[in-house]
Design a protein around this motif. Structure first.
Motif, mmCIF file in Angstrom:
data_model
loop_
_atom_site.group_PDB
_atom_site.id
_atom_site.type_symbol
_atom_site.label_atom_id
_atom_site.label_comp_id
_atom_site.label_asym_id
_atom_site.label_seq_id
_atom_site.Cartn_x
_atom_site.Cartn_y
_atom_site.Cartn_z
ATOM 1 N N GLY A 181 0.787 -1.228 0.000
ATOM 2 C CA GLY A 181 0.000 0.000 0.000
ATOM 3 C C GLY A 181 0.820 1.279 0.000
ATOM 4 N N ARG A 182 2.138 1.164 -0.013
ATOM 5 C CA ARG A 182 2.996 2.359 -0.045
ATOM 6 C C ARG A 182 3.146 2.841 -1.473
ATOM 7 N NH1 ARG A 182 8.222 1.241 3.269
ATOM 8 N NH2 ARG A 182 8.386 3.484 3.002
ATOM 9 N N ARG A 183 3.343 4.156 -1.617
ATOM 10 C CA ARG A 183 3.484 4.752 -2.948
ATOM 11 C C ARG A 183 4.793 5.512 -3.062
ATOM 12 N NH1 ARG A 183 -1.822 8.115 -3.562
ATOM 13 N NH2 ARG A 183 -1.369 8.515 -1.395
ATOM 14 N N PHE A 184 5.226 5.660 -4.314
ATOM 15 C CA PHE A 184 6.439 6.391 -4.645
ATOM 16 C C PHE A 184 6.222 6.946 -6.045
ATOM 17 C CE2 PHE A 184 10.713 6.287 -6.615
ATOM 18 C CZ PHE A 184 11.364 7.149 -5.747
ATOM 19 N N TRP A 185 6.370 8.247 -6.223
ATOM 20 C CA TRP A 185 6.104 8.856 -7.527
ATOM 21 C C TRP A 185 7.390 9.202 -8.252
ATOM 22 C CZ3 TRP A 185 1.658 12.941 -6.890
ATOM 23 C CH2 TRP A 185 0.454 12.269 -6.701
ATOM 24 N N ILE A 223 3.700 11.572 -0.186
ATOM 25 C CA ILE A 223 4.210 10.567 -1.110
ATOM 26 C C ILE A 223 5.662 10.902 -1.448
ATOM 27 C CG2 ILE A 223 3.929 9.519 -3.390
ATOM 28 C CD1 ILE A 223 0.961 10.486 -3.237
ATOM 29 N N PRO A 224 6.602 10.005 -1.194
ATOM 30 C CA PRO A 224 7.985 10.260 -1.607
ATOM 31 C C PRO A 224 8.055 10.376 -3.127
ATOM 32 C CG PRO A 224 7.842 8.313 -0.198
ATOM 33 C CD PRO A 224 6.444 8.721 -0.522
ATOM 34 N N VAL A 225 8.980 11.218 -3.593
ATOM 35 C CA VAL A 225 9.092 11.474 -5.028
ATOM 36 C C VAL A 225 10.529 11.285 -5.513
ATOM 37 C CG1 VAL A 225 7.168 13.115 -5.038
ATOM 38 C CG2 VAL A 225 9.498 13.958 -4.714
ATOM 39 N N HIS A 226 10.659 11.025 -6.809
ATOM 40 C CA HIS A 226 11.957 11.056 -7.461
ATOM 41 C C HIS A 226 11.895 12.147 -8.512
ATOM 42 C CE1 HIS A 226 15.006 9.613 -10.505
ATOM 43 N NE2 HIS A 226 15.704 9.882 -9.435
#
Length: 80
Positions: free
Chosen positions: A3-7, A51-54
């Motif tokens: 259920g974790r997200r990373f954009w 949400i963590p991002v790159h």
């Protein structure tokens, strides 16, 4: 992912200054008005939803978190 997200926002913004100057666009944006709106929307969502991002063009590692400060945003890189 549990259920974790990373954009992967990659080319959503190209430089740190765009976090505080959302109305500035680099010459690479074919449609600057749309690019600015998209960047504000995505950064706002990332900040609100934590949400963590790159961001590909940011200093290494280019992975971190976004916070909103009024109309501007801040970026905090992850510690590696």
């Amino acid at each position: 992912s549990g259920g974790r997200r990373f954009w992967l926002l990659v080319d959503t913004i190209h430089a740190l200054f765009q976090l505080t100057h959302a109305d500035w666009s680099p010459r690479f944006d074919v449609n600057p008005e749309q690019a600015r709106g998209t960047a504000r929307d995505l950064l706002g969502q990332a900040a609100r939803q934590q949400i963590p991002v790159h961001l590909y063009h940011f200093p290494f590692p280019g992975i971190g978190t976004i916070k909103q400060r009024g109309p501007a945003f801040t970026y905090s890189p992850i510690a590696i």
